[in-house]
Design an enzyme around this catalytic site. Structure first.
Site, PDB file in Angstrom:
ATOM      1  N   LEU A 260      -1.474   0.875  10.716  1.00  0.00           N
ATOM      2  CA  LEU A 260      -1.737  -0.433  10.104  1.00  0.00           C
ATOM      3  C   LEU A 260      -0.965  -1.548  10.798  1.00  0.00           C
ATOM      4  O   LEU A 260      -1.486  -2.649  10.990  1.00  0.00           O
ATOM      5  CB  LEU A 260      -1.428  -0.403   8.601  1.00  0.00           C
ATOM      6  CG  LEU A 260      -2.634   0.022   7.734  1.00  0.00           C
ATOM      7  CD1 LEU A 260      -3.105   1.426   8.036  1.00  0.00           C
ATOM      8  CD2 LEU A 260      -2.350  -0.143   6.264  1.00  0.00           C
TER       9      LEU A 260
ATOM     10  N   MET B 196       1.388  -5.808   1.393  1.00  0.00           N
ATOM     11  CA  MET B 196      -0.031  -5.666   1.628  1.00  0.00           C
ATOM     12  C   MET B 196      -0.251  -5.301   3.069  1.00  0.00           C
ATOM     13  O   MET B 196       0.410  -5.885   3.921  1.00  0.00           O
ATOM     14  CB  MET B 196      -0.738  -6.962   1.240  1.00  0.00           C
ATOM     15  CG  MET B 196      -1.241  -7.892   2.343  1.00  0.00           C
ATOM     16  SD  MET B 196      -2.912  -7.531   2.846  1.00  0.00           S
ATOM     17  CE  MET B 196      -2.873  -8.115   4.533  1.00  0.00           C
ATOM     18  N   PRO B 197      -1.047  -4.321   3.408  1.00  0.00           N
ATOM     19  CA  PRO B 197      -1.893  -3.577   2.474  1.00  0.00           C
ATOM     20  C   PRO B 197      -1.123  -2.478   1.744  1.00  0.00           C
ATOM     21  O   PRO B 197      -0.063  -2.053   2.172  1.00  0.00           O
ATOM     22  CB  PRO B 197      -2.948  -2.965   3.387  1.00  0.00           C
ATOM     23  CG  PRO B 197      -2.300  -2.875   4.707  1.00  0.00           C
ATOM     24  CD  PRO B 197      -1.262  -3.928   4.790  1.00  0.00           C
ATOM     25  N   GLU B 198      -1.729  -2.050   0.628  1.00  0.00           N
ATOM     26  CA  GLU B 198      -1.149  -0.993  -0.198  1.00  0.00           C
ATOM     27  C   GLU B 198      -2.093   0.212  -0.156  1.00  0.00           C
ATOM     28  O   GLU B 198      -3.291   0.074  -0.390  1.00  0.00           O
ATOM     29  CB  GLU B 198      -0.999  -1.444  -1.656  1.00  0.00           C
ATOM     30  CG  GLU B 198      -0.199  -2.712  -1.838  1.00  0.00           C
ATOM     31  CD  GLU B 198      -1.025  -3.942  -1.510  1.00  0.00           C
ATOM     32  OE1 GLU B 198      -0.579  -4.738  -0.645  1.00  0.00           O
ATOM     33  OE2 GLU B 198      -2.105  -4.117  -2.079  1.00  0.00           O
TER      34      GLU B 198
END
Lengths: 66, 66, 66, 66, 66, 66
Positions: free
Chosen positions: B28, B1-3
């Protein structure tokens, strides 16, 4: 409903893919009380150059032995 | 996560796809403070007949020079 | 096109979310040569009970200090 | 099957959302010959800070009069 | 925006896929008042072993005459 | 990887949602041989006006006793 989408790197066998979809379907019927026909599952497979994890494509991960 | 899932028309090179996934992964990790291994990105590519924008398929857009 | 969907656990600030979307948008314009208006990004946030990693919900992961 | 997912910025009325889902459902029944019960549509709505187009969040787009 | 993703089993003709995407595009322009260029639709097709409904893969459903 | 997204109508309990995600996670670890930490699942819940099946929104389905 519910609808399940699975993002997966290419390379699994048909038997593996069938097994996980059967388990998912059975679990949703059991825990949510929905009709089996209401559970729809789709696997979207990505070839190695179309997927990245840890900053490396799956082409690079294979080359690195991951 | 995140995807992250990217819907993309077919036709980009492997270098282009790798470049955008590396940038996304790095951003990210930088801004969300997550472990690089936690960032997973998949590109789902569509052939021209499977994508539409502005009321025209990508087959029609190419024919129209768009 | 391209369209990007991000699956994210709730809890990030608006500044963090804006920063990653700006980076993604800029990267796609740079590497794919698309018009900025063509890049659309949506973050679908999940509350902690609606997300699982490593066999634990994000409720359980927080309780476990992960 | 088929399953349709719509990424939408918040702010549409229930009547608008119902209208588009009815049209989509009717079109798929007509053109694909599927049973109406087989068509499932879900709208995933994003609040303005969770969506970006043209390098601006929907918060910024509103402020800019777009 | 909005962005529509359609999960579909393989096997439809290009004419069928174009027809449903045109209807969806027209409906969103009509009911949401958006610019046609803002409506983007992608069909992600799954081969029969990658899709399940009612606990059976689409390979099994075909064999069973469903 | 793999990443699973579940489209679900609102109204399930936290216990139900945890149960299905645990089953899915366990099945993928068992059949695909992946590390548990690699399996990420997110449930995107839709309020009744944002979901349609059989040509009726979930508001209409409830009113019709479905």
């Amino acid at each position: 409903m519910p609808e399940i989408t699975i993002n997966l790197a290419e390379g699994r066998t048909e038997a593996q893919k069938t097994a996980i979809m059967r388990d998912i379907s059975a679990s949703l019927v059991k825990h949510l009380g929905v009709d089996p026909e209401a559970v729809v599952i789709q696997i979207n497979e990505a070839p190695p150059p179309n997927k990245m994890k840890g900053g490396m494509t799956f082409v690079e991960r294979k080359a690195a032995g991951k």
